[in-house]
Design a protein around this motif. Structure first.
Motif, short mmCIF file in Angstrom:
data_model
loop_
_atom_site.label_atom_id
_atom_site.label_comp_id
_atom_site.label_asym_id
_atom_site.label_seq_id
_atom_site.Cartn_x
_atom_site.Cartn_y
_atom_site.Cartn_z
N HIS A 293 -1.81 -23.36 -11.43
CA HIS A 293 -0.81 -23.69 -12.22
C HIS A 293 0.57 -23.85 -11.35
CE1 HIS A 293 -2.74 -21.98 -16.11
NE2 HIS A 293 -3.25 -22.86 -15.46
N VAL B 128 5.03 -24.33 -15.62
CA VAL B 128 4.03 -23.34 -15.46
C VAL B 128 4.06 -22.88 -16.97
CG1 VAL B 128 3.93 -20.90 -14.98
CG2 VAL B 128 4.38 -22.54 -13.14
N ALA C 33 -3.95 -24.14 -19.94
CA ALA C 33 -4.61 -24.97 -19.12
C ALA C 33 -5.69 -24.39 -18.42
CB ALA C 33 -3.52 -25.61 -18.52
N ASP D 298 0.48 -27.14 -9.15
CA ASP D 298 0.36 -28.17 -10.21
C ASP D 298 1.83 -28.44 -10.66
OD1 ASP D 298 -2.35 -28.79 -9.89
OD2 ASP D 298 -2.66 -28.06 -12.02
N SER D 299 2.59 -27.51 -10.78
CA SER D 299 4.06 -27.40 -11.30
C SER D 299 4.85 -28.02 -10.21
CB SER D 299 4.59 -25.96 -11.95
OG SER D 299 3.43 -25.58 -13.24
N MET E 126 2.02 -25.21 -19.09
CA MET E 126 0.51 -25.15 -18.95
C MET E 126 0.03 -23.77 -19.46
SD MET E 126 0.21 -26.36 -14.99
CE MET E 126 -1.62 -26.51 -14.88
N ARG E 127 0.50 -22.79 -19.39
CA ARG E 127 0.21 -21.36 -20.02
C ARG E 127 0.04 -21.58 -21.68
NH1 ARG E 127 4.43 -17.22 -20.20
NH2 ARG E 127 4.82 -18.50 -21.77
#
Length: 130
Positions: free
Chosen positions: A65, A50, A58, A68-69, A53-54
């Motif tokens: 997020h 997470v 993303a 996806d994580s 991505m942040r």
């Protein structure tokens, strides 16, 4: 089970949490349930992804997020039984729970899959309003 073990009926866990298997109402609620009820440090993989991505800005919302994580961690650990490589989750709601890597590893995979299904259902429902 130890004498002081937390169980759903002895008041140490909120009943509405359903031992982490409640249906989350937001990404933050899902993460709270995962933080509280995952038993292994596989949780760190979710948090790490997470944050990655942040940090990379993303595309997608927090719910995307988080989903996806969870997919990322499940893909890395499901079906390979690397329970020898996990440690206990220091954020667990019951800090005195008896850690058993093999069963706790399996529990966490099951819990992550539950939350992934819930998050995907919410994403699908939200897409109807776009």
């Amino acid at each position: 089970m130890t004498k002081n073990a937390a169980t759903p009926d002895n008041g140490l866990f909120p009943l509405e949490d359903r031992m982490g298997f409640a249906v989350p109402v937001s990404p933050a609620h899902a993460l709270l349930l995962l933080n509280s009820y995952m038993r292994t440090d596989l949780l760190l993989g979710i948090h790490g992804h997470v944050h990655q991505m942040r940090d990379q800005n993303a595309a997608g919302s927090p719910i995307h997020h988080l989903a996806d994580s969870i997919v990322h961690v499940i893909a890395a650990y499901d079906g390979i039984n690397l329970f020898e490589c996990v440690a206990r989750n220091t954020l667990h709601i019951d800090p005195d729970f008896e850690f058993c890597p093999e069963s706790d590893y399996a529990h966490d995979i099951k819990l992550m899959k539950h939350h992934l299904r819930c998050l995907r259902r919410t994403i699908k429902d939200l897409a109807r309003y776009d």
